[in-house]
Design an enzyme around this catalytic site. Sequence first.
Site, PDB file in Angstrom:
ATOM      1  N   LYS A  28       7.751 -12.749   5.116  1.00 43.88           N
ATOM      2  CA  LYS A  28       9.019 -12.527   4.395  1.00 43.88           C
ATOM      3  C   LYS A  28       9.579 -11.173   4.783  1.00 43.88           C
ATOM      4  O   LYS A  28       8.836 -10.248   5.138  1.00 43.88           O
ATOM      5  CB  LYS A  28       8.849 -12.601   2.872  1.00 43.88           C
ATOM      6  CG  LYS A  28       8.013 -11.486   2.267  1.00 43.88           C
ATOM      7  CD  LYS A  28       8.782 -10.223   1.912  1.00 43.88           C
ATOM      8  CE  LYS A  28       7.810  -9.169   1.478  1.00 43.88           C
ATOM      9  NZ  LYS A  28       8.310  -7.767   1.665  1.00 43.88           N
ATOM     10  N   ASP A 155       4.575 -10.837  -4.562  1.00 44.87           N
ATOM     11  CA  ASP A 155       5.297 -11.559  -3.507  1.00 44.87           C
ATOM     12  C   ASP A 155       4.838 -13.004  -3.351  1.00 44.87           C
ATOM     13  O   ASP A 155       5.480 -13.804  -2.678  1.00 44.87           O
ATOM     14  CB  ASP A 155       5.065 -10.866  -2.147  1.00 44.87           C
ATOM     15  CG  ASP A 155       5.914  -9.632  -1.960  1.00 44.87           C
ATOM     16  OD1 ASP A 155       5.605  -8.837  -1.056  1.00 44.87           O
ATOM     17  OD2 ASP A 155       6.900  -9.460  -2.718  1.00 44.87           O
TER      18      ASP A 155
HETATM   19  C1  LIG Z   1       7.232  -4.282  -1.458  1.00 49.18           C
HETATM   20  C2  LIG Z   1       7.317  -5.742  -1.772  1.00 49.18           C
HETATM   21  O1  LIG Z   1       6.682  -6.499  -0.772  1.00 49.18           O
HETATM   22  C3  LIG Z   1       8.768  -6.187  -1.850  1.00 49.18           C
HETATM   23  O2  LIG Z   1       8.864  -7.590  -1.857  1.00 49.18           O
HETATM   24  C4  LIG Z   1       6.623  -6.062  -3.104  1.00 49.18           C
HETATM   25  O3  LIG Z   1       7.195  -5.324  -4.150  1.00 49.18           O
HETATM   26  C5  LIG Z   1       5.132  -5.797  -3.071  1.00 49.18           C
HETATM   27  O4  LIG Z   1       4.539  -7.018  -3.413  1.00 49.18           O
HETATM   28  P1  LIG Z   1       2.942  -7.177  -3.383  1.00 49.18           P
HETATM   29  O5  LIG Z   1       2.395  -6.514  -2.169  1.00 49.18           O
HETATM   30  O6  LIG Z   1       2.628  -8.606  -3.651  1.00 49.18           O
HETATM   31  O7  LIG Z   1       2.571  -6.271  -4.634  1.00 49.18           O
HETATM   32  P2  LIG Z   1       1.344  -6.470  -5.633  1.00 49.18           P
HETATM   33  O8  LIG Z   1       0.130  -6.858  -4.856  1.00 49.18           O
HETATM   34  O9  LIG Z   1       1.786  -7.292  -6.789  1.00 49.18           O
HETATM   35  O10 LIG Z   1       1.205  -4.942  -6.136  1.00 49.18           O
HETATM   36  C6  LIG Z   1       0.664  -3.973  -5.259  1.00 49.18           C
HETATM   37  C7  LIG Z   1       1.046  -2.591  -5.781  1.00 49.18           C
HETATM   38  O11 LIG Z   1       2.423  -2.345  -5.421  1.00 49.18           O
HETATM   39  C8  LIG Z   1       3.097  -1.653  -6.478  1.00 49.18           C
HETATM   40  N1  LIG Z   1       4.196  -2.478  -6.985  1.00 49.18           N
HETATM   41  C9  LIG Z   1       4.314  -3.785  -6.602  1.00 49.18           C
HETATM   42  C10 LIG Z   1       5.378  -4.528  -7.083  1.00 49.18           C
HETATM   43  C11 LIG Z   1       6.295  -3.927  -7.959  1.00 49.18           C
HETATM   44  N2  LIG Z   1       7.329  -4.617  -8.482  1.00 49.18           N
HETATM   45  N3  LIG Z   1       6.147  -2.626  -8.327  1.00 49.18           N
HETATM   46  C12 LIG Z   1       5.119  -1.895  -7.846  1.00 49.18           C
HETATM   47  O12 LIG Z   1       5.004  -0.707  -8.186  1.00 49.18           O
HETATM   48  C13 LIG Z   1       2.032  -1.379  -7.544  1.00 49.18           C
HETATM   49  O13 LIG Z   1       1.440  -0.121  -7.274  1.00 49.18           O
HETATM   50  C14 LIG Z   1       1.027  -2.482  -7.289  1.00 49.18           C
HETATM   51  O14 LIG Z   1      -0.273  -2.142  -7.748  1.00 49.18           O
HETATM   52  N1  LIG Z   2      -5.657 -12.490   4.019  1.00 49.67           N
HETATM   53  C1  LIG Z   2      -5.114 -11.267   4.037  1.00 49.67           C
HETATM   54  N2  LIG Z   2      -4.204 -10.930   4.961  1.00 49.67           N
HETATM   55  C2  LIG Z   2      -3.616  -9.691   4.951  1.00 49.67           C
HETATM   56  N3  LIG Z   2      -3.903  -8.722   4.060  1.00 49.67           N
HETATM   57  C3  LIG Z   2      -4.825  -9.018   3.130  1.00 49.67           C
HETATM   58  C4  LIG Z   2      -5.460 -10.290   3.064  1.00 49.67           C
HETATM   59  N4  LIG Z   2      -6.302 -10.281   2.023  1.00 49.67           N
HETATM   60  C5  LIG Z   2      -6.209  -9.067   1.461  1.00 49.67           C
HETATM   61  N5  LIG Z   2      -5.341  -8.288   2.116  1.00 49.67           N
HETATM   62  C6  LIG Z   2      -5.004  -6.894   1.733  1.00 49.67           C
HETATM   63  O1  LIG Z   2      -3.752  -6.954   1.050  1.00 49.67           O
HETATM   64  C7  LIG Z   2      -2.998  -5.754   1.276  1.00 49.67           C
HETATM   65  C8  LIG Z   2      -1.561  -6.148   1.425  1.00 49.67           C
HETATM   66  O2  LIG Z   2      -1.516  -6.979   2.552  1.00 49.67           O
HETATM   67  P1  LIG Z   2      -0.102  -7.496   3.043  1.00 49.67           P
HETATM   68  O3  LIG Z   2      -0.235  -7.836   4.478  1.00 49.67           O
HETATM   69  O4  LIG Z   2       0.414  -8.521   2.085  1.00 49.67           O
HETATM   70  O5  LIG Z   2       0.773  -6.173   2.867  1.00 49.67           O
HETATM   71  P2  LIG Z   2       2.274  -6.043   3.235  1.00 49.67           P
HETATM   72  O6  LIG Z   2       2.600  -6.918   4.374  1.00 49.67           O
HETATM   73  O7  LIG Z   2       2.554  -4.606   3.346  1.00 49.67           O
HETATM   74  O8  LIG Z   2       2.991  -6.610   1.978  1.00 49.67           O
HETATM   75  P3  LIG Z   2       4.349  -6.043   1.359  1.00 49.67           P
HETATM   76  O9  LIG Z   2       5.422  -6.883   1.911  1.00 49.67           O
HETATM   77  O10 LIG Z   2       4.089  -6.217  -0.069  1.00 49.67           O
HETATM   78  O11 LIG Z   2       4.476  -4.601   1.745  1.00 49.67           O
HETATM   79  C9  LIG Z   2      -3.575  -5.100   2.514  1.00 49.67           C
HETATM   80  O12 LIG Z   2      -4.066  -3.829   2.153  1.00 49.67           O
HETATM   81  C10 LIG Z   2      -4.758  -5.986   2.939  1.00 49.67           C
HETATM   82  O13 LIG Z   2      -5.920  -5.226   3.187  1.00 49.67           O
END
Ligand SMILES: C[C@](O)(CO)[C@H](O)COP(=O)(O)OP(=O)(O)OC[C@H]1O[C@@H](n2ccc(N)nc2=O)[C@H](O)[C@@H]1O
Ligand SMILES: Nc1ncnc2c1ncn2[C@@H]1O[C@H](COP(=O)(O)OP(=O)(O)OP(=O)(O)O)[C@@H](O)[C@H]1O
Length: 317
Positions: A28, A155
């Site tokens: 996404k 997400d």
């Molecule tokens: C940055 C984005 O990817 C935009 O779509 C999302 O907000 C993040 O989504 P995500 O990685 O699924 O986030 P989560 O795994 O639910 O939360 C991870 C950490 O991101 C921060 N977090 C996430 C979502 C949100 N609305 N506020 C936050 O402050 C918090 O510190 C949380 O502990």
């Molecule tokens: N199957 C997996 N694939 C990728 N990351 C994983 C998985 N399982 C756990 N994680 C952990 O989840 C965290 C977030 O991974 P992800 O790839 O969703 O981050 P991101 O792409 O930055 O997401 P965002 O769009 O929220 O920023 C990472 O620190 C990773 O170590």
Amino acid sequence: MTEPLDEEEYERPRLGSAGPVRVRVPAKINLHLHVGPVRPDGYHELVTVYHAVSLYDELSARRGDRLTLTMEGEGAGELTLDDDNLVLRAARALARYTRRQPLARLHLRKQIPVAAGLAGGSADAAAALVACDALWGTNLGRDELAVVARDIGSDVPFLVLGGTALGTGRGEQVSPVLASGHSWHWVVAVAGVGLSTPTVYRELDHLRGDGAAPASVGAPDTLLAALRQRDPAVLAAALGNDLQDAALSLRPELHRTLDAGHDAGALAGIVSGSGPTCVFLATDARHAEALAKELVDSGSCRSAQPVHGPVAGARVV
Ligand SMILES: C[C@](O)(CO)[C@H](O)COP(=O)(O)OP(=O)(O)OC[C@H]1O[C@@H](n2ccc(N)nc2=O)[C@H](O)[C@@H]1O
Ligand SMILES: Nc1ncnc2c1ncn2[C@@H]1O[C@H](COP(=O)(O)OP(=O)(O)OP(=O)(O)O)[C@@H](O)[C@H]1O
């Protein structure tokens, strides 16, 4: 860690698929990301427009006498195979919700870079929900799976549903927007090292300071209107991400990537989600191909590839 159910609490398993079940799930990007104040639960109130793009992970699920996961591909070596892995967390969450034992042999093929701002982990969690739902014959359907997804990550519900959608709350309240059938063409420029999402949110709070009126991209109305117009130049002017300045503060070298995309003729460039991936809007597929090549030649990113969207969410293929 959820406690395992007692033996008699499990429902008699219904006939599911003999397997293997194969699920493909997209990455996404956020076309609009407004970050509001921190809530009592520590999350930020969001208004975002999610957009699923044609960069995929693939999860296969087979019947098994326990829950196992193997992985290959992009970043697989960086990831644990314990309950921190979002695939296993999702499988256990579905098992608990449907009151059955989490039995499956799972194999993940990753192409979505880890901690890149493309929700790769969230995508894999969505894929696990769809794959196990088919393997176990629970057949909850997309909307109910999206409800189960909420507690796995903010997400994750969107990656179950796909398309282009408005996200509110933590981002876990998702409602689809306009199924216009129009394809947009992008280039995702992947950085060498990931960025921790919580760290980027903390940096945003730091940059905003106490009491300062948060500079923000505001309401998504302009973005939603631009999507309806189907004009890339209008959409280019409407893109925005409140986390961008925080990501740039933590990773100043991303300025070079954004500049390289602009110099190569991108209509617009923004950091995706919490970054560090930068995503660029192209006029069409041919322009995206040329843009990706110029970005790779610029040496300002680890890799760059053309993608299109919107595409469907996690799907059995
Ligand atoms: C940055 C984005 O990817 C935009 O779509 C999302 O907000 C993040 O989504 P995500 O990685 O699924 O986030 P989560 O795994 O639910 O939360 C991870 C950490 O991101 C921060 N977090 C996430 C979502 C949100 N609305 N506020 C936050 O402050 C918090 O510190 C949380 O502990
Ligand atoms: N199957 C997996 N694939 C990728 N990351 C994983 C998985 N399982 C756990 N994680 C952990 O989840 C965290 C977030 O991974 P992800 O790839 O969703 O981050 P991101 O792409 O930055 O997401 P965002 O769009 O929220 O920023 C990472 O620190 C990773 O170590």
